[in-house]
Enzyme design. Structure first.
Site, PDB file in Angstrom:
ATOM      1  N   ASP A 152       0.879  -1.175   0.000  1.00  0.00           N
ATOM      2  CA  ASP A 152       0.000   0.000   0.000  1.00  0.00           C
ATOM      3  C   ASP A 152       0.920   1.230   0.000  1.00  0.00           C
ATOM      4  O   ASP A 152       1.428   1.626  -1.040  1.00  0.00           O
ATOM      5  CB  ASP A 152      -0.879  -0.115   1.255  1.00  0.00           C
ATOM      6  CG  ASP A 152      -1.969   0.933   1.351  1.00  0.00           C
ATOM      7  OD1 ASP A 152      -1.963   1.885   0.569  1.00  0.00           O
ATOM      8  OD2 ASP A 152      -2.836   0.811   2.228  1.00  0.00           O
TER       9      ASP A 152
ATOM     10  N   ARG B 161     -10.117 -13.880   5.493  1.00  0.00           N
ATOM     11  CA  ARG B 161      -8.867 -14.437   4.944  1.00  0.00           C
ATOM     12  C   ARG B 161      -9.109 -15.718   4.153  1.00  0.00           C
ATOM     13  O   ARG B 161      -8.356 -16.055   3.251  1.00  0.00           O
ATOM     14  CB  ARG B 161      -7.879 -14.770   6.070  1.00  0.00           C
ATOM     15  CG  ARG B 161      -7.350 -13.579   6.830  1.00  0.00           C
ATOM     16  CD  ARG B 161      -6.142 -13.998   7.664  1.00  0.00           C
ATOM     17  NE  ARG B 161      -5.822 -13.034   8.708  1.00  0.00           N
ATOM     18  CZ  ARG B 161      -5.074 -11.951   8.519  1.00  0.00           C
ATOM     19  NH1 ARG B 161      -4.591 -11.686   7.326  1.00  0.00           N
ATOM     20  NH2 ARG B 161      -4.823 -11.120   9.510  1.00  0.00           N
TER      21      ARG B 161
ATOM     22  N   LYS C 247      -0.967  -1.129  -4.671  1.00  0.00           N
ATOM     23  CA  LYS C 247      -1.804   0.059  -4.876  1.00  0.00           C
ATOM     24  C   LYS C 247      -0.882   1.192  -5.318  1.00  0.00           C
ATOM     25  O   LYS C 247      -0.315   1.902  -4.478  1.00  0.00           O
ATOM     26  CB  LYS C 247      -2.511   0.436  -3.571  1.00  0.00           C
ATOM     27  CG  LYS C 247      -3.536  -0.583  -3.093  1.00  0.00           C
ATOM     28  CD  LYS C 247      -4.177  -0.126  -1.798  1.00  0.00           C
ATOM     29  CE  LYS C 247      -5.233  -1.103  -1.329  1.00  0.00           C
ATOM     30  NZ  LYS C 247      -5.755  -0.761   0.001  1.00  0.00           N
TER      31      LYS C 247
ATOM     32  N   VAL D 245      -9.288  -4.125   0.186  1.00  0.00           N
ATOM     33  CA  VAL D 245      -9.621  -5.460  -0.322  1.00  0.00           C
ATOM     34  C   VAL D 245      -9.446  -6.524   0.765  1.00  0.00           C
ATOM     35  O   VAL D 245      -8.673  -6.337   1.706  1.00  0.00           O
ATOM     36  CB  VAL D 245      -8.750  -5.843  -1.549  1.00  0.00           C
ATOM     37  CG1 VAL D 245      -9.084  -4.994  -2.754  1.00  0.00           C
ATOM     38  CG2 VAL D 245      -7.265  -5.752  -1.232  1.00  0.00           C
TER      39      VAL D 245
HETATM   40  P1  5GP Z   1       1.747  -0.441   3.874  1.00  0.00           P
HETATM   41  O1  5GP Z   1       2.776  -0.547   4.975  1.00  0.00           O
HETATM   42  O2  5GP Z   1       2.293  -0.744   2.504  1.00  0.00           O
HETATM   43  O3  5GP Z   1       0.990   0.840   3.917  1.00  0.00           O
HETATM   44  O4  5GP Z   1       0.650  -1.507   4.199  1.00  0.00           O
HETATM   45  C1  5GP Z   1       0.911  -2.841   3.980  1.00  0.00           C
HETATM   46  C2  5GP Z   1       0.104  -3.716   4.893  1.00  0.00           C
HETATM   47  O5  5GP Z   1      -1.164  -3.142   5.181  1.00  0.00           O
HETATM   48  C3  5GP Z   1      -0.170  -5.021   4.217  1.00  0.00           C
HETATM   49  O6  5GP Z   1       0.815  -5.981   4.526  1.00  0.00           O
HETATM   50  C4  5GP Z   1      -1.538  -5.386   4.739  1.00  0.00           C
HETATM   51  O7  5GP Z   1      -1.390  -6.075   5.955  1.00  0.00           O
HETATM   52  C5  5GP Z   1      -2.194  -4.057   5.006  1.00  0.00           C
HETATM   53  N1  5GP Z   1      -3.046  -3.593   3.895  1.00  0.00           N
HETATM   54  C6  5GP Z   1      -2.824  -2.594   3.025  1.00  0.00           C
HETATM   55  N2  5GP Z   1      -3.850  -2.429   2.181  1.00  0.00           N
HETATM   56  C7  5GP Z   1      -4.765  -3.366   2.523  1.00  0.00           C
HETATM   57  C8  5GP Z   1      -6.043  -3.724   2.001  1.00  0.00           C
HETATM   58  O8  5GP Z   1      -6.596  -3.171   1.040  1.00  0.00           O
HETATM   59  N3  5GP Z   1      -6.675  -4.765   2.618  1.00  0.00           N
HETATM   60  C9  5GP Z   1      -6.125  -5.441   3.675  1.00  0.00           C
HETATM   61  N4  5GP Z   1      -6.840  -6.432   4.189  1.00  0.00           N
HETATM   62  N5  5GP Z   1      -4.928  -5.110   4.192  1.00  0.00           N
HETATM   63  C10 5GP Z   1      -4.248  -4.109   3.603  1.00  0.00           C
END
Ligand code: 5GP
Length: 178
Positions: free
Chosen positions: A106, A168, A134, A156
């Site tokens: 993300d 999950r 994303k 998602v």
């Molecule tokens: P980041 O550190 O890249 O912002 O977020 C990564 C983590 O956030 C992922 O490993 C996941 O656990 C969670 N995450 C990010 N976007 C989503 C999403 O759309 N759905 C879910 N279920 N988890 C997400």
């Protein structure tokens, strides 16, 4: 169109089981080709990546091992913006070829933390594979070597990804209905 209710939210099917299966096969093929002849350690980031990691790893034909780390920053449907400590670590990484396996990238904060932790341990090479990205949210500079699907900036669930612990077990990926 398949729809599911998880707790207080409705989700609609977004990436089918078949599409995921084909993509996992394609990613495994690329990794097998790129890393041919090498011994590889796969490091999957729990909890979300467990299903993707299992399906991907089955299709890897290299001399390979796998381990799991945990480090999550998500509560509910938006990022808390702070990454927790990495737990469950016991591998010697010096001189190894590592593939980090992520379910979703993300903002990239989680990946950056994991990547920096691993790259600081004298590995010979690190690759990153993520099932989902994303692009509109990604704000880091770490190279994503293998990307399954680029998706919009919506929440998602399914195929290992949860909403407050649930969802999950869905075999495909579902997107939140706004
Ligand atoms: P980041 O550190 O890249 O912002 O977020 C990564 C983590 O956030 C992922 O490993 C996941 O656990 C969670 N995450 C990010 N976007 C989503 C999403 O759309 N759905 C879910 N279920 N988890 C997400």
């Amino acid at each position: 169109m398949k729809e599911v209710q998880i707790l207080d939210k409705k989700f609609r099917e977004f990436i089918t089981e078949l599409k995921i299966r084909e993509k996992v096969q394609e990613l495994a093929l690329k990794i097998n080709t790129d890393l041919k002849g090498r011994e590889v350690l796969f490091i999957a980031v729990l909890n979300g990546a467990f299903m993707f990691a299992a399906d991907l790893f089955k299709r890897i034909d290299l001399k390979a091992s796998i381990t799991f780390i945990k480090l999550s920053s998500y509560r509910g449907t938006c990022s808390s913006g702070s990454v927790r400590e990495l737990i469950g670590w016991n591998e010697e990484l010096k001189g190894r070829t590592v593939v980090i396996v992520e379910d979703i990238v993300d903002t990239g904060e989680t990946l950056e933390y994991t990547f920096n932790y691993i790259s600081g341990r004298n590995v010979s090479d690190i690759k990153v594979v993520t099932l989902l990205l994303k692009p509109a949210a990604y704000r880091r500079n770490i190279k994503l070597d293998y990307i399954g699907f680029e998706i919009p900036n919506d929440f998602v669930v399914g195929y290992g990804l949860d909403y407050d612990g649930f969802g999950r077990n869905l075999p495909s990926v579902y997107k939140i209905m706004l």
